[in-house]
Scaffold this active site. Structure first.
Site, PDB file in Angstrom:
ATOM      1  N   ASP A 393       8.267  10.502  50.318  1.00  0.00           N
ATOM      2  CA  ASP A 393       6.874  10.070  50.316  1.00  0.00           C
ATOM      3  C   ASP A 393       5.922  11.256  50.419  1.00  0.00           C
ATOM      4  O   ASP A 393       6.208  12.239  51.096  1.00  0.00           O
ATOM      5  CB  ASP A 393       6.660   9.119  51.503  1.00  0.00           C
ATOM      6  CG  ASP A 393       5.251   8.580  51.574  1.00  0.00           C
ATOM      7  OD1 ASP A 393       4.874   7.807  50.679  1.00  0.00           O
ATOM      8  OD2 ASP A 393       4.531   8.934  52.528  1.00  0.00           O
ATOM      9  N   GLU A 446       7.544  11.343  45.221  1.00  0.00           N
ATOM     10  CA  GLU A 446       6.236  10.742  44.956  1.00  0.00           C
ATOM     11  C   GLU A 446       5.248  11.906  44.916  1.00  0.00           C
ATOM     12  O   GLU A 446       4.770  12.368  45.944  1.00  0.00           O
ATOM     13  CB  GLU A 446       5.843   9.751  46.047  1.00  0.00           C
ATOM     14  CG  GLU A 446       4.537   9.039  45.717  1.00  0.00           C
ATOM     15  CD  GLU A 446       3.723   8.639  46.940  1.00  0.00           C
ATOM     16  OE1 GLU A 446       2.776   7.870  46.776  1.00  0.00           O
ATOM     17  OE2 GLU A 446       4.025   9.116  48.046  1.00  0.00           O
TER      18      GLU A 446
END
Length: 717
Positions: A393, A446
């Site tokens: 993330d 990401e």
């Protein structure tokens, strides 16, 4: 000040130097005890200990080397146990060296609470890194949460504190009490806890050391082959607690497996991606503000329950990817923040160590111990839970020191630049180590910027990720599809621009949870027009996604057209499947997944320009796009009509003469469409078009997609 005074003040720097056996004398410190006896292995009384001080110091004479146990008389109970201060050094010099170096690959089996036997005595070995603490104690129900009872031994120079507490068992709740430079800190959960209490409780638990009996040998032996870049990858992203409830509550891991696995099999997804399952204090963070980087959340069951969930997925041939957050951590006082009274896990300066967007702290990955802590966390999930991949993330926030910061509010790197060199080194090291120690596992970034080489191997100067989320495609395509079709011709470039860089990385096309929360509306709710057009646009958009180069990720609920935004506090609106339009979207996704897996042209060359060929990218007036997907020179024709105007007899150039069969029409009746557009078999015409020797006269459905494949008689003209 003497040893007793330091024990009374709970600030003794080295309790092992005073307590335990010393030259024929045994000393124990047991505040609140009425009496203490030394017992032999046969429970014979070796000596009654003398009360030296009413505050809790007991002493007895005992020949050196004599093994003993303590029988402690408490006001309301009697306890028999070995003396924690009779045990020698616990952690090996190699363990401590590797930890300090930042390269201990199995830190989850070294630090934290480890249920084990030492010298034949069962108990729990505790170890925690707190180099700037003046004293660290283990506390729990077993000692009345009294920090005076079990102070730990500091191992120089690593800064690791250790203690073995005999006779403790798995399931015991504990925390650490630390004395910092400014006084006693709030009780801290274990950074290396392998199990925790269920929130809102914040204690760590001693995990059951029994190994899980894995039954996924077939999956694991073939995983590297299944997850190779040339294989289909279709990911269903979900939040475990809000996918489908059991009666009026979130499911357990076993209940989720019972319902989810058949659904994923039926819908044809190859993988699931779970939003973070690492323990987190605030459910509203969805797991993205994680504190226990080694423990599955207790919200849905035990660590063994989670392992069984993964095992059952693998037995059903479903891969499991976890979201993993090395970018930041929450400020909760029982967590990592100022762990030993100093900025231990985080950067000290707020320009480096505080994330303004999320009100969280930022890991100091330039510190070797923190680097190793995060590396070991990643390997822990891949090894101990057989997880097939980690989606990392917020990578963009890690790469840039000025991420989301104003001028003058960030600190340049040692070269004066904006790149976070420590984070770059960590990510590159992470991917190199995972490739070596968890073969076949995926690590997905990401990453939303134009950082070069995200999925290029680290040895070639890249970051080494398996895939990168294509955030540019996501933003452009959603922006385009939200336009009323009458205006789409003015935004034609948003659908063509992404193909300029589609093969610069190995990409995943993500329609994730982030696109259906915080007022953004659901995916269906983004679609313009009346009810019919909204569903047609949704089917068209999903068809675009599945036929565009790149692997696929779709958030739960989008596959059947949920109207409302996702809410983590309730389940999906499954009742919508009573209605044909929603059922039609679900059936379309099922069919798209089937084609994705069966047709190499849709997956085998996702990251290679040779697997894609534009046919029509310039029909701005009609908002029509057409291309060929290729694998082993086998063409697949894809045509999209992004207007509600049917286009009969629309000619599209193709490379092969003969008959072409319509594999999919997104406007077909069984998808709850209007049954317009070409169906069945279509014969080419000897008219060159779009750089091809033949052409197909197609009836393009309104707001529809056609996928066609040449029949056996098709050949080069």
């Amino acid at each position: 000040m003497n040893d007793l005074e330091h024990l009374q003040r709970a600030d003794h720097a080295d309790p092992f130097a005073f307590l335990g056996p010393h030259g024929g004398e045994v000393r124990v410190w047991l505040p609140g005890a009425l009496a203490v006896e030394l017992l032999s292995a046969q429970d014979e009384v070796l000596a009654a200990m003398n009360v030296v001080d009413a505050s809790g110091l007991f002493v007895a004479q005992l020949p050196s080397g004599t093994r003993y146990r303590l029988r402690i008389h408490w006001p309301q109970a009697e306890q028999v146990s070995e003396d924690p201060y009779a045990f020698g050094l616990l952690l090996s010099d190699l363990d401590l060296y590797l930890f300090s170096e930042g390269n201990h690959r199995r830190l989850g089996k070294c630090l934290g609470a480890q249920a084990m036997e030492i010298d034949g005595v069962p108990g729990v070995r505790f170890a925690v890194w707190a180099p700037n603490a003046r004293r660290v104690s283990v506390v729990g129900n077993f000692n009345g949460w009294d920090g005076r009872r079990h102070p730990m031994r500091l191992r120089y120079p690593s800064g690791v504190w250790e203690l073995f507490i005999p006779r403790l068992q798995p399931g015991e709740v504990y925390k650490y009490e630390l004395l910092g430079a400014a006084g006693t800190l709030p009780l801290k959960a274990d950074p290396l806890a392998l199990a925790t209490e269920a929130p809102p409780a914040t204690g760590s638990r001693v995990a059951d050391p029994a190994p899980f009996d894995w039954q996924d040998h077939d999956w694991m032996s073939r995983r590297a082959e299944r997850q190779a870049p040339a294989q289909p990858l279709s990911i269903y992203e979900l939040h475990a607690g809000s996918w489908q409830w059991v009666e009026d509550r979130p499911p357990s891991w076993d209940e989720l497996a019972e319902r989810l696995i058949p659904y994923i099999r039926e819908q044809g997804f190859s993988h699931i991606e779970l939003m973070p399952v690492m323990e987190h204090p605030f459910g509203g963070s969805w797991g993205y503000q994680t504190l226990s980087m080694f423990a599955p959340t207790a919200r849905y069951g035990s660590p063994a329950d989670f392992a069984r969930f993964v095992d059952r997925c693998h037995q059903a041939q479903i891969g499991v990817i976890l979201d993993w957050v090395p970018a930041h951590f929450p400020t909760d006082e029982h967590g990592l923040a100022h762990f030993d009274g100093t900025s231990l896990y985080e950067y000290a300066h707020p320009f480096e160590g505080f994330h303004q967007d999320w009100d969280t702290y930022i890991y100091n990955l330039g510190r070797s111990e923190v680097h190793g802590f995060m590396l070991a966390s990643a390997l822990h999930w891949l090894r101990e839970y057989h997880v097939d991949g980690l989606r990392v993330d917020a990578v963009a926030s890690m790469l840039y020191r000025d991420y989301s910061r104003k001028e003058g509010e960030w600190i340049p790197n040692r070269h004066g630049g904006r790149e976070n060199l420590e984070a770059i080194e960590f990510l590159s090291h992470l991917n190199t180590v995972v490739a070596s120690e968890a073969p076949g596992a995926l690590v997905i970034a990401e990453e939303s910027t134009a950082w070069p080489g995200v999925s290029r191997p680290a040895e070639e100067g890249g970051l080494g990720f398996s895939y990168k989320w294509n955030m540019g495609w996501m933003h452009d395509s959603l922006s385009y599809i939200r336009e009323d079709p009458v205006y789409r011709s003015y935004h034609h470039h948003k659908m063509t621009f992404g193909l300029l860089y589609a093969f610069s990385e190995r990409f995943i096309l993500p329609i994730s949870h982030d696109e259906v929360v915080h007022g953004k509306g659901s995916l269906l709710g983004k679609m313009p027009g009346d009810r019919w057009q909204q569903f047609a646009n949704l089917r068209l958009y999903l068809s675009l996604m599945w036929t565009h180069p790149g692997k696929k990720l779709l958030f739960m609920g989008c596959e059947f057209g949920q109207w409302r935004e996702w809410d983590h506090d309730s389940q999906l609106d499954w009742y919508l499947l009573r209605y044909p339009e929603h059922l039609g979207v679900q059936m379309l996704v099922r069919e798209l997944n089937r084609l994705l897996h069966e047709l190499p042209a849709l997956h085998a060359m996702d990251d290679r320009a040779e697997g894609f060929h534009w046919l029509i990218g310039d029909d701005q007036r009609n908002s029509v796009f057409a291309w060929l997907r290729l694998a082993d020179r086998e063409p697949l024709l894809v045509v999209h009509n992004f207007t509600p105007v049917p286009r009969p007899g629309y000619s599209v150039g193709v490379p092969l003469k003969g008959h072409w069969r319509v594999l999919l029409n997104s406007d077909a009746q069984h998808f709850a469409g209007s049954a317009a557009g070409s169906q069945g078999i279509i014969e080419t015409q000897p008219l060159a078009a779009h750089g091809q020797p033949q052409s197909l006269p197609l009836d393009l459905p309104p707001l529809g997609c056609l996928i066609l494949i040449p029949e056996g008689d098709a050949r080069v003209s």
